[in-house]
Scaffold this motif. Structure first.
Motif, PDB file in Angstrom:
ATOM      1  N   UNK A 223     -47.433 -15.700 -60.303  1.00 28.81           N
ATOM      2  CA  UNK A 223     -48.096 -14.563 -60.932  1.00 28.81           C
ATOM      3  C   UNK A 223     -47.431 -13.265 -60.474  1.00 28.81           C
ATOM      4  N   UNK A 224     -46.983 -12.456 -61.434  1.00 26.58           N
ATOM      5  CA  UNK A 224     -46.468 -11.118 -61.135  1.00 26.58           C
ATOM      6  C   UNK A 224     -47.557 -10.130 -61.512  1.00 26.58           C
ATOM      7  N   UNK A 225     -48.105  -9.449 -60.502  1.00 24.99           N
ATOM      8  CA  UNK A 225     -49.208  -8.500 -60.738  1.00 24.99           C
ATOM      9  C   UNK A 225     -48.860  -7.174 -60.066  1.00 24.99           C
ATOM     10  N   UNK A 226     -48.079  -6.335 -60.742  1.00 28.69           N
ATOM     11  CA  UNK A 226     -47.592  -5.110 -60.117  1.00 28.69           C
ATOM     12  C   UNK A 226     -48.569  -3.945 -60.234  1.00 28.69           C
ATOM     13  N   UNK A 227     -48.291  -2.902 -59.455  1.00 27.55           N
ATOM     14  CA  UNK A 227     -48.902  -1.611 -59.732  1.00 27.55           C
ATOM     15  C   UNK A 227     -48.142  -0.998 -60.906  1.00 27.55           C
ATOM     16  N   UNK A 231     -42.244   2.800 -58.959  1.00 24.63           N
ATOM     17  CA  UNK A 231     -42.095   1.925 -57.787  1.00 24.63           C
ATOM     18  C   UNK A 231     -42.609   0.517 -58.043  1.00 24.63           C
ATOM     19  N   UNK A 232     -43.066   0.270 -59.261  1.00 16.13           N
ATOM     20  CA  UNK A 232     -43.549  -1.059 -59.633  1.00 16.13           C
ATOM     21  C   UNK A 232     -42.443  -2.098 -59.447  1.00 16.13           C
ATOM     22  N   UNK A 233     -42.833  -3.298 -59.030  1.00 26.63           N
ATOM     23  CA  UNK A 233     -41.851  -4.360 -58.821  1.00 26.63           C
ATOM     24  C   UNK A 233     -41.125  -4.701 -60.124  1.00 26.63           C
ATOM     25  N   UNK A 234     -41.771  -4.508 -61.268  1.00 20.12           N
ATOM     26  CA  UNK A 234     -41.124  -4.787 -62.549  1.00 20.12           C
ATOM     27  C   UNK A 234     -39.993  -3.807 -62.839  1.00 20.12           C
ATOM     28  N   UNK A 235     -40.101  -2.595 -62.321  1.00 23.15           N
ATOM     29  CA  UNK A 235     -39.053  -1.592 -62.532  1.00 23.15           C
ATOM     30  C   UNK A 235     -38.050  -1.572 -61.385  1.00 23.15           C
ATOM     31  N   UNK A 236     -38.556  -1.804 -60.198  1.00 22.61           N
ATOM     32  CA  UNK A 236     -37.675  -1.776 -59.030  1.00 22.61           C
ATOM     33  C   UNK A 236     -36.688  -2.936 -59.049  1.00 22.61           C
ATOM     34  N   UNK A 237     -37.128  -4.076 -59.587  1.00 22.73           N
ATOM     35  CA  UNK A 237     -36.272  -5.249 -59.675  1.00 22.73           C
ATOM     36  C   UNK A 237     -36.164  -5.690 -61.132  1.00 22.73           C
ATOM     37  N   UNK A 238     -35.331  -4.979 -61.841  1.00 21.90           N
ATOM     38  CA  UNK A 238     -35.111  -5.286 -63.256  1.00 21.90           C
ATOM     39  C   UNK A 238     -34.557  -6.714 -63.383  1.00 21.90           C
ATOM     40  N   UNK A 239     -35.150  -7.470 -64.265  1.00 19.49           N
ATOM     41  CA  UNK A 239     -34.702  -8.849 -64.454  1.00 19.49           C
ATOM     42  C   UNK A 239     -35.449  -9.857 -63.615  1.00 19.49           C
ATOM     43  N   UNK A 240     -36.512  -9.425 -62.940  1.00 13.30           N
ATOM     44  CA  UNK A 240     -37.250 -10.346 -62.069  1.00 13.30           C
ATOM     45  C   UNK A 240     -37.902 -11.468 -62.874  1.00 13.30           C
ATOM     46  N   UNK A 241     -38.308 -11.174 -64.104  1.00 13.35           N
ATOM     47  CA  UNK A 241     -38.922 -12.227 -64.929  1.00 13.35           C
ATOM     48  C   UNK A 241     -37.898 -13.309 -65.236  1.00 13.35           C
ATOM     49  N   UNK A 245     -38.057 -17.264 -64.194  1.00 15.13           N
ATOM     50  CA  UNK A 245     -37.955 -18.292 -65.229  1.00 15.13           C
ATOM     51  C   UNK A 245     -36.885 -19.316 -64.868  1.00 15.13           C
ATOM     52  N   UNK A 246     -35.827 -18.852 -64.233  1.00 12.21           N
ATOM     53  CA  UNK A 246     -34.737 -19.750 -63.843  1.00 12.21           C
ATOM     54  C   UNK A 246     -35.176 -20.774 -62.802  1.00 12.21           C
ATOM     55  N   UNK A 247     -36.253 -20.476 -62.069  1.00 11.13           N
ATOM     56  CA  UNK A 247     -36.735 -21.416 -61.054  1.00 11.13           C
ATOM     57  C   UNK A 247     -37.369 -22.655 -61.681  1.00 11.13           C
ATOM     58  N   UNK A 274     -40.110 -11.240 -73.963  1.00 11.59           N
ATOM     59  CA  UNK A 274     -40.542 -12.531 -73.423  1.00 11.59           C
ATOM     60  C   UNK A 274     -41.773 -13.038 -74.176  1.00 11.59           C
ATOM     61  N   UNK A 275     -41.593 -13.440 -75.431  1.00  7.23           N
ATOM     62  CA  UNK A 275     -42.744 -13.916 -76.215  1.00  7.23           C
ATOM     63  C   UNK A 275     -43.330 -15.225 -75.690  1.00  7.23           C
ATOM     64  N   UNK A 276     -42.566 -15.937 -74.857  1.00  3.75           N
ATOM     65  CA  UNK A 276     -43.040 -17.215 -74.316  1.00  3.75           C
ATOM     66  C   UNK A 276     -43.773 -17.056 -72.989  1.00  3.75           C
TER      67      UNK A 276
END
Length: 407
Positions: A223-227, A231-241, A245-247, A274-276
């Motif tokens: 679960x990715x649940x950012x602020x 400084x959100x993890x979704x912006x700080x680490x672009x491509x984290x999704x 998914x690769x895992x 990421x429609x899936x």
């Protein structure tokens, strides 16, 4: 000619206006009382019956989980109270019929504060900081103001002076007492009544967790649940999704509610890309927290719900970008409890390990030492587990009796 007034100036002008109106109202009321006193030969009826003994005030629906168990306990004991909310969609207004508890929508924003500023009550219980600092002023006809925190965290993470003018604070852990006493000493404030009661909404989450029955899954869920914000993890680490998914693990993204207001374009682009992937927006986060095996976040308070209630590990980003200047924490110049506790709950995500995030996730899932550390953090910040609502209502009931005896 058109004039522009910035929001800060507008807020200040509104505060001044409310002060002038309040002074005029109280002046007129006092004049009326004096006139009635002289005309009645010194005999005036007791006006105390116009007081509401206990008022619970909530800014909005996101605090309903804090107030619901308190309302239930008040109803159980048949203690009369009024629940006031500034949100027309607050679930407490409609989800349950109360017999001794009255519920009221008192308007949004400044309209709600205008009503509160002239409220007549013995006790007001609220989660809202900034009493007597911003628009919300202490009413001359309220005897006692009590603040309850809506998360297990540092009390110094409120904006400056946020809790200075409450009479009492309901806390979740001992370490918060030290923070408050230091602020009082620095600002030469009178000592507040401090009561360690716990955290009602976390008690409810735990009760639900203990009752739940769910089927096991062969695959792990991340679960990715950012602020929200830069400084959100979704912006700080672009491509984290993509990296998760690769895992091969299942992925759920639960954006902060404010993201759908302040950065809607960013979230919409992610959803289109990421429609899936499930982008969870449930009002109640219990199900998504329950079915996830690990949480990745930044500085969101949901990390402590996930770790302490559901007893699962977290991955967090370093707090080096945290600016304490707007907060009470700036006055103390000491490490925050949340920053000291995060390493006990999981591992840090950084530029060195981002490329091998699967190993980071697997290490967190298999490291049994985190269970012991979670117990330590839980003992520090979430005391009286399962009994917070009872202790809160005990305190309010005793304080009401004390006020009545003084009157």
């Amino acid at each position: 000619m058109t004039y522009y007034i910035d929001p800060g100036t507008g807020s200040m002008l509104f505060t001044i206006l409310i002060g002038v109106i309040s002074a005029a109202v109280y002046g007129a009321k006092n004049l009326f009382i004096k006139l009635r006193f002289s005309l009645s030969g010194g005999k005036v009826k007791d006006t105390k019956t116009n007081n509401t003994p206990l008022v619970l005030f909530s800014e909005g629906r996101r605090y309903a989980t804090v107030f619901e168990p308190i309302c239930a306990e008040l109803e159980k004991r048949q203690i009369p109270a009024v629940y006031m909310t500034a949100d027309p969609n607050d679930p407490i207004l409609t989800d349950k019929e109360y017999k001794t508890l009255k519920t009221q929508f008192i308007g949004e924003g400044n309209r709600a504060f205008a009503k509160l500023n002239m409220l007549k009550a013995d006790i007001v219980l609220a989660t809202t900081p900034g009493l007597d600092v911003y628009q919300w002023k202490r009413s001359r006809d309220v005897k006692y103001y009590v603040h309850i925190f809506h998360a297990c965290s540092d009390v110094t993470l409120y904006k400056m002076f946020g809790i200075d003018y409450y009479d009492a604070l309901l806390l979740s852990g001992d370490y918060q007492i030290d923070q408050i006493r230091k602020l009082e000493a620095l600002r030469n404030l009178p000592a507040k009544d401090l009561q360690i009661v716990g955290q009602p909404y976390m008690d409810v989450l735990l009760e639900r967790k203990l009752k739940e029955t769910k089927e096991g899954s062969n695959n792990k869920t991340v679960l990715i649940a950012p602020s929200w914000g830069e400084s959100s993890v979704l912006k700080k680490y672009d491509g984290i999704i993509d990296k998760i998914k690769e895992t091969g693990y299942d992925v759920i993204v639960r954006p902060h509610p404010q993201s759908y207001v302040s950065e809607l374009d960013f979230i919409t682009k992610l959803q289109d890309k990421y429609p899936d992937i499930e982008f969870n927006r449930d009002a109640d986060n219990f199900d998504v927290l329950s079915k996830s095996d690990i949480l990745i976040s930044d500085f969101s308070g949901v990390m402590f719900d996930f770790a302490l209630v559901f007893d699962k590990p977290v991955i967090y980003t370093a707090p080096e970008n945290f600016d304490s200047a707007p907060y009470d924490a700036y006055w103390l110049d000491e490490p925050l409890w949340v920053h000291k506790s995060l390493p006990l709950l999981g591992k840090e995500l950084n530029n060195d390990n981002f490329s091998d995030i699967k190993q980071l996730i697997d290490d967190c899932l298999t490291d049994q030492s985190f269970a012991t550390y979670r117990d330590r953090a839980r003992n520090e910040t979430w005391q009286n587990i399962g009994h917070s609502s009872e202790l809160i209502v005990d305190y309010l009931e005793n304080k009401l009796k004390e006020i009545n005896e003084q009157d």
